[in-house]
Scaffold this motif. Structure first.
Motif, PDB file in Angstrom:
ATOM      1  N   VAL A   1       0.948  -0.615  -0.286  1.00 49.69           N
ATOM      2  CA  VAL A   1      -0.152  -0.265  -0.147  1.00 49.69           C
ATOM      3  C   VAL A   1       0.924   1.101   0.145  1.00 49.69           C
ATOM      4  CG1 VAL A   1      -1.671   1.096   2.013  1.00 49.69           C
ATOM      5  CG2 VAL A   1      -1.880  -1.398   0.863  1.00 49.69           C
TER       6      VAL A   1
ATOM      7  N   GLY B   1      -2.781  13.528   8.127  1.00 51.55           N
ATOM      8  CA  GLY B   1      -4.117  13.893   7.537  1.00 51.55           C
ATOM      9  C   GLY B   1      -5.060  13.075   7.080  1.00 51.55           C
ATOM     10  N   ARG B   2      -6.083  14.123   7.146  1.00 46.94           N
ATOM     11  CA  ARG B   2      -7.226  13.056   7.208  1.00 46.94           C
ATOM     12  C   ARG B   2      -8.204  14.285   5.445  1.00 46.94           C
ATOM     13  NH1 ARG B   2      -7.520  13.016  12.668  1.00 46.94           N
ATOM     14  NH2 ARG B   2      -7.386  10.909  13.845  1.00 46.94           N
ATOM     15  N   PHE B   3      -7.369  14.260   4.778  1.00 47.50           N
ATOM     16  CA  PHE B   3      -7.503  15.124   3.555  1.00 47.50           C
ATOM     17  C   PHE B   3      -7.456  13.617   2.515  1.00 47.50           C
ATOM     18  CE2 PHE B   3      -6.696  18.843   0.082  1.00 47.50           C
ATOM     19  CZ  PHE B   3      -7.960  18.738   0.039  1.00 47.50           C
ATOM     20  N   SER B   4      -8.035  13.528   1.796  1.00 45.05           N
ATOM     21  CA  SER B   4      -8.311  12.949   0.767  1.00 45.05           C
ATOM     22  C   SER B   4      -9.076  12.951  -0.335  1.00 45.05           C
ATOM     23  CB  SER B   4      -8.569  11.525   1.775  1.00 45.05           C
ATOM     24  OG  SER B   4      -9.087  10.126   0.224  1.00 45.05           O
TER      25      SER B   4
ATOM     26  N   VAL C   1      -3.078   4.536  -1.286  1.00 45.53           N
ATOM     27  CA  VAL C   1      -4.177   5.118  -0.666  1.00 45.53           C
ATOM     28  C   VAL C   1      -3.974   7.040  -1.133  1.00 45.53           C
ATOM     29  CG1 VAL C   1      -4.166   6.924   2.252  1.00 45.53           C
ATOM     30  CG2 VAL C   1      -3.847   4.385   1.845  1.00 45.53           C
TER      31      VAL C   1
ATOM     32  N   GLY D   1       1.180  10.145   5.881  1.00 44.50           N
ATOM     33  CA  GLY D   1      -0.439   9.384   6.661  1.00 44.50           C
ATOM     34  C   GLY D   1      -0.328  10.374   7.950  1.00 44.50           C
TER      35      GLY D   1
ATOM     36  N   ARG E   1     -11.516  16.234   0.415  1.00 41.25           N
ATOM     37  CA  ARG E   1     -11.842  16.494   1.509  1.00 41.25           C
ATOM     38  C   ARG E   1     -11.563  15.706   2.422  1.00 41.25           C
ATOM     39  NH1 ARG E   1     -12.270  11.722   0.461  1.00 41.25           N
ATOM     40  NH2 ARG E   1     -14.198  10.133   0.621  1.00 41.25           N
ATOM     41  N   ILE E   2     -12.249  16.535   4.013  1.00 42.91           N
ATOM     42  CA  ILE E   2     -11.649  15.490   5.028  1.00 42.91           C
ATOM     43  C   ILE E   2     -12.905  14.318   5.365  1.00 42.91           C
ATOM     44  CG2 ILE E   2     -10.979  15.648   7.579  1.00 42.91           C
ATOM     45  CD1 ILE E   2      -9.566  17.911   6.165  1.00 42.91           C
ATOM     46  N   VAL E   3     -11.766  13.303   5.883  1.00 44.05           N
ATOM     47  CA  VAL E   3     -12.760  11.907   5.812  1.00 44.05           C
ATOM     48  C   VAL E   3     -11.883  11.876   7.911  1.00 44.05           C
ATOM     49  CG1 VAL E   3     -12.434  11.284   3.807  1.00 44.05           C
ATOM     50  CG2 VAL E   3     -10.359  10.564   5.421  1.00 44.05           C
ATOM     51  N   GLU E   4     -13.279  10.798   7.904  1.00 42.35           N
ATOM     52  CA  GLU E   4     -12.570  10.393   9.119  1.00 42.35           C
ATOM     53  C   GLU E   4     -11.131   9.807   9.632  1.00 42.35           C
ATOM     54  OE1 GLU E   4     -14.924   7.561  11.815  1.00 42.35           O
ATOM     55  OE2 GLU E   4     -15.734   7.596  10.545  1.00 42.35           O
ATOM     56  N   ARG E   5     -10.616   9.320   9.112  1.00 42.95           N
ATOM     57  CA  ARG E   5      -9.567   8.491   9.714  1.00 42.95           C
ATOM     58  C   ARG E   5      -8.694   8.892   8.896  1.00 42.95           C
ATOM     59  NH1 ARG E   5     -10.085   2.111   8.592  1.00 42.95           N
ATOM     60  NH2 ARG E   5     -11.452   2.902   6.432  1.00 42.95           N
ATOM     61  N   THR E   6      -6.651   8.698   9.777  1.00 44.77           N
ATOM     62  CA  THR E   6      -5.608   9.204   8.977  1.00 44.77           C
ATOM     63  C   THR E   6      -5.698   8.489   7.404  1.00 44.77           C
ATOM     64  OG1 THR E   6      -4.715   8.683   9.969  1.00 44.77           O
ATOM     65  CG2 THR E   6      -5.400  10.212  11.253  1.00 44.77           C
ATOM     66  N   GLY E   7      -4.568   9.236   6.578  1.00 47.55           N
ATOM     67  CA  GLY E   7      -3.943   8.047   5.359  1.00 47.55           C
ATOM     68  C   GLY E   7      -3.516   7.534   6.258  1.00 47.55           C
ATOM     69  N   ALA E   8      -2.652   7.181   7.131  1.00 46.18           N
ATOM     70  CA  ALA E   8      -1.787   5.770   7.651  1.00 46.18           C
ATOM     71  C   ALA E   8      -2.744   4.663   8.046  1.00 46.18           C
ATOM     72  CB  ALA E   8      -1.106   6.269   9.538  1.00 46.18           C
ATOM     73  N   GLU E   9      -4.509   5.031   8.567  1.00 45.78           N
ATOM     74  CA  GLU E   9      -4.765   4.384   8.768  1.00 45.78           C
ATOM     75  C   GLU E   9      -5.357   3.498   8.124  1.00 45.78           C
ATOM     76  OE1 GLU E   9      -6.288   6.271  13.586  1.00 45.78           O
ATOM     77  OE2 GLU E   9      -7.101   6.932  11.142  1.00 45.78           O
ATOM     78  N   ARG E  10      -5.553   4.583   6.898  1.00 50.49           N
ATOM     79  CA  ARG E  10      -6.620   3.364   5.807  1.00 50.49           C
ATOM     80  C   ARG E  10      -5.705   2.678   4.818  1.00 50.49           C
ATOM     81  NH1 ARG E  10      -7.562   8.070   2.736  1.00 50.49           N
ATOM     82  NH2 ARG E  10      -6.762   9.625   3.701  1.00 50.49           N
ATOM     83  N   ALA E  11      -4.392   2.906   5.850  1.00 55.08           N
ATOM     84  CA  ALA E  11      -3.321   2.702   4.527  1.00 55.08           C
ATOM     85  C   ALA E  11      -3.040   1.083   5.082  1.00 55.08           C
ATOM     86  CB  ALA E  11      -1.682   2.815   4.348  1.00 55.08           C
ATOM     87  N   VAL E  12      -3.527   1.099   6.355  1.00 53.84           N
ATOM     88  CA  VAL E  12      -3.437  -0.536   7.431  1.00 53.84           C
ATOM     89  C   VAL E  12      -4.217  -1.531   7.328  1.00 53.84           C
ATOM     90  CG1 VAL E  12      -3.502  -1.313   9.155  1.00 53.84           C
ATOM     91  CG2 VAL E  12      -1.767   0.729   9.039  1.00 53.84           C
TER      92      VAL E  12
ATOM     93  N   LEU F   1      -6.341  -0.748   4.493  1.00 50.52           N
ATOM     94  CA  LEU F   1      -6.208  -1.458   2.611  1.00 50.52           C
ATOM     95  C   LEU F   1      -5.404  -3.062   3.011  1.00 50.52           C
ATOM     96  CD1 LEU F   1      -5.610   1.202   0.201  1.00 50.52           C
ATOM     97  CD2 LEU F   1      -7.406  -0.315   0.498  1.00 50.52           C
TER      98      LEU F   1
END
Lengths: 427, 87, 345
Positions: free
Chosen positions: A333, A410-413, A359, A408, C177-188, C190
């Motif tokens: 990832v 941030g919460r921007f996506s 991501v 990682g 847009r601002i989402v609930e979880r951080t990029g790192a949390e979403r990486a995990v 995934l």
């Protein structure tokens, strides 16, 4: 390996005063202590300011950001800078959670960025959520910019330790165990061993990241004890693309390691950290990527999360690693910022991997309208907007410090706005 | 450029990006900050190398390709490679 | 599957602009680019998918007549279509519009449909829920485009969703847009989904689609007019035209006629993305004018174009860069430049 414990002291307020002290989550920063920390022939004067979340303050030209940490009177923080690397490991580290020290001002090749402590940009920068000690500085006449940079960096580190020392006698608000990596061969109870490769920008003066006090440029990638990174083994001197920067603070609080540690033993096992330079030529990029992939496999990682620092050419470092690991059957990832233009209609990536899961850390070019602020720190003008630093301006997300955090934080996506598009769905 | 019918040699160090964006004619250059130079060489050697690089680029625009193709330029510190390329 | 193909008058071989008002009609079997499409479909599907008929309409008629899309879809249906393929329309606006509208109507009516056109084709916005597969900018890129369309058709016929890796493009907007979880949390998260057996999970679609059809080579560089170009932001010292150091919005041109070399101190790079020290000390490291000029004197290079075209690649979007490419191509063609050397950092 000896365990490291975080003694967490929360900071809810910061102010500049006569003597440094920490009491009941309030940090007072002694003016003379700042001067002492930054004492260096290359610097004429330094001026500390406090900037807290919600303040109508804009910090322009931010440089590095450091979290105040200290191992107490015996020392041990920032190995290679303030203490030798061959010091006792493990024990306790005092963390002033919620506080940060930050330098702001002109340095050559500092691609100008900003942090707004309130308003729409505040949501985007992790450093709008910390109580900041912002240090402005004037170079000594005749000092070289390289010496000024080094003096500012050393000053930030000394001040960070000094501030955390003030809390060393206070009871901790929380005690946390730093989760260590599970080495190859150690049983994981059937859970996947998930590791991290963190690429460090290494493009010469003002665009370099240091490991144990040395630029990582020219190095092969290496496995490193994550507790050492907690202790400040990685220090940033990298002032490229503001939104795509990983200041020292984000290495001390590595977001991917934190996210892995949070699930260690339930869904996965933390498999370790590999640091890798981002070289400036293709042959070296290929070399370090192959070697980093080999290190991950040698460390028994079943999957790897890869992070970068910087823009397009750093994307290539991600892609080469993703391709090398996926080809070896190791799922990857990788964290990418998208570059689909201000309206978001262009292709999101210049150089993506052939395989792997990505991501999205947001759109680089998206515009943000910032209202005027009462006070600006770090400079009188905002060059990128050609406006007074306090003015209402519109800037791309690219200008907001760590807003597209490639490590990682941030919460921007980004997502497609087309509702029925099934490609999206990771969130 | 190529779409407009003008054969174009892209001199770059980041050949994999050039390949990915579909540039048909790619010549591997010096470093990212100096695609047509190499500060580590002595000035005369660098000029000689740049001349070979541009010569290569000119040969490349006179060469038919079907897909992104990377062309190498022999380096100065490997005279045998230069000879081999000439042979 | 029984495939029906849609073409405009030009690609159906029924005439150019003079025939643009041609009314809808049906031709048996594949026509024009449909022949290659039919062949590739046959190869990829072991003969399962073949073009049974071609529906044709003039560009003007298709773009400007009320009810024409319904009429075209009716003709497609009458041919017993199980799959509808429209185009490729490349960069052609009216044709792209017709392909997009027909594919949108087909999809809405439950008929699997794909249109093919260049990502910048204004028709893209009319495709509704229909997948659009990327075509090149012009018919010069016919073969890779038709190959992509055929491959996508086989995937769609198998009931699969087309994605970016199929060359799918759309006017969907990628905004943050601002989402609930951080990029790192979403990486995990995934990573864990990968271990749960999901192979294609990603927040950003993979796969670039820019297949540029190479231009024909020049006969010999000795006879050619050659231009030097750079995206390394080389400008006269002091940057008089204020070129951006990142996220270019424009490009510049500088006269180098009569110059044998680019002198340090007279030129500088304002690129914010790399260490410019080496390039500033000797700007020929960025734009090799000295070497090109020497080769011109010796007759290895026919003639060097009088101006260098300059922009900055650092942080510049692909869409903008593509526009610069079109503008540079047009400008150089007008000046009868035959070949170019582009230095990229």
């Amino acid at each position: 390996m000896p365990d490291l414990e975080r003694f967490v002291h929360h900071v809810d307020a910061v102010e500049i005063g006569e003597t440094t002290r920490y009491r009941r989550q309030r940090l007072v920063v002694g003016r003379d202590d700042v001067t002492d920390a930054f004492a260096d022939p290359a610097l004429a004067t330094v001026r500390p300011h406090a900037a807290s979340p919600g303040d109508r303050v804009r910090i322009v030209k931010p440089l590095d950001v450091v979290e105040p940490r200290s191992r107490g009177p015996e020392g041990g923080t920032f190995p290679g800078w303030l203490v030798p690397v061959n010091r006792p490991r493990g024990g306790r580290t005092h963390v002033l959670r919620g506080a940060a020290v930050l330098a702001a001002g002109f340095l050559p090749r500092n691609q100008e960025g900003l942090v707004d402590m309130s308003g729409p940009a505040a949501e985007l920068s992790p450093f709008a959520r910390t109580h900041n000690v912002v240090v402005e500085f004037d170079p000594a006449s005749g000092a070289s910019w390289a010496d000024v940079d080094a003096a500012v960096r050393r000053g930030l580190l000394r001040l960070a330790v000094h501030l955390a020392n003030a809390a060393a006698g206070a009871p901790a608000d929380a005690v946390e165990q730093v989760v260590g990596p599970h080495p190859a061969g150690e049983p994981t109870g059937g859970l996947p061993r998930v590791g991290v490769i963190t690429n460090l920008q290494t493009q010469g003066a003002f665009k370099d990241v240091f490991v144990y006090g040395r630029s990582m440029a020219g190095s092969l990638p290496t496995l490193i004890d994550p507790a050492e990174v907690e202790d400040g083994a990685v220090v940033s001197g990298q002032y490229g693309h503001p939104a795509l920067r990983n200041p020292t603070y984000l290495h001390q609080n590595h977001p991917v390691i934190a996210a892995l540690a949070a699930r260690d033993g339930t869904d996965l096992r933390f498999g370790g950290l590999v640091l890798c330079p981002e070289p400036v030529d293709q042959a070296s990029k290929e070399l370090v990527s192959e070697h980093a992939a080999w290190l991950c496999r040698a460390a028994g990682m079943d999957a790897v999360i890869v992070t970068k620092e910087g823009a397009g050419n750093a994307d290539n470092d991600l892609a080469l690693k993703a391709d090398a690991l996926e080809a070896a059957g190791v799922p990857v990832v990788a964290l990418y910022a998208e570059m689909s233009g201000p309206d978001g209609t262009g292709p999101p990536l210049v150089a993506g991997p052939r395989k792997g899961s990505l991501v999205s850390t947001g759109n680089y070019d998206q515009r943000v309208a910032l209202p005027a602020v009462e006070r600006a720190l770090g400079g009188a003008r905002l060059g990128i907007a050609d406006a007074p630093a306090e003015a209402a301006v519109e800037v791309p997300v690219a200008a907001i410090l760590s807003a597209l955090s490639p490590i990682g934080a941030g919460r921007f996506s980004c997502a497609d706005i087309e509702p029925a598009d099934r490609r999206e769905g990771a969130a | 450029m190529e779409r407009a019918g003008i054969p174009t040699a892209v001199i770059t160090n980041l050949v994999s990006i050039a390949e990915q964006v579909g540039a048909p004619r790619i010549v591997r250059g010096g470093g990212i900050p100096y695609p047509a130079g190499d500060p580590e060489l002595k000035p005369d050697a660098e000029r000689a190398w740049r001349r070979r690089l541009v010569q290569r680029a000119l040969d490349v625009v006179a060469t038919p390709v079907e897909r992104p193709t990377v062309f190498e330029v022999p380096t100065t510190n490997k005279p045998e490679a230069t000879e081999a390329a000439r042979a | 599957m029984r495939v029906v193909h849609y073409l405009n008058q030009f690609y159906a071989g029924l005439g150019g602009e003079e025939a643009a008002s041609l009314e809808p009609r049906v031709v048996a079997g594949p026509v024009g680019p449909g022949r290659l499409l039919d062949q590739l479909l046959g190869e990829l599907s072991g003969g399962a998918h073949r073009i049974a008929a071609t529906v044709v309409c003039g560009d003007d008629h298709a773009a400007a007549t009320a009810g024409v899309t319904e009429r075209l879809l009716e003709l497609v249906r009458e041919q017993g279509a199980e799959l509808l393929l429209a185009g490729p329309a490349f960069g052609s606006g009216r044709y792209g519009l017709a392909c997009a509208r027909l594919a949108a109507a087909g999809t809405a009516a439950g008929l699997p449909s794909i249109a093919a056109m260049h990502p910048d084709n204004p028709g893209l916005g009319e495709a509704g829920r229909a997948p659009v597969v990327a075509a090149g900018a012009s018919a010069r890129e016919m073969r890779p485009t038709v190959a992509r369309l055929a491959a996508a058709a086989v995937r769609l016929a198998a009931g699969e969703e087309l994605t970016g890796s199929d060359g799918r493009v759309s006017r969907t907007v990628r905004l943050g847009r601002i989402v609930e979880r951080t990029g790192a949390e979403r990486a995990v998260a995934l990573v864990l989904r990968r271990f749960a057996g999901e192979t294609d999970v990603t927040e950003i679609p993979l796969g670039g689609f820019d297949a540029v059809d190479p231009a024909a080579p020049v006969d010999t560089p000795a006879g050619a007019l050659v231009a030097l170009l750079t995206e390394g932001a080389l400008v006269p010292a002091g940057n008089p035209d204020r070129l951006e150091s990142a996220r270019a919005t424009r490009w510049l041109r500088y006269d180098v006629a009569g110059l044998d070399t680019l002198a340090g101190g007279e030129w500088e790079s304002v690129d914010g993305g790399f260490a410019t020290t080496a390039a500033n000390a000797d700007p020929n490291r960025l734009v090799p004018l000295d070497a090109a000029r020497a080769l011109e004197r010796e007759g290895y290079l026919g003639r060097l174009h009088g101006e260098v075209l300059v922009t900055v690649g650092n942080g510049t979007t692909v869409a903008t860069a593509r526009r610069f490419g079109i503008e540079w191509g047009a400008r150089l063609r007008k000046a009868q430049v035959q070949a170019a050397i582009l230095t990229a950092t």
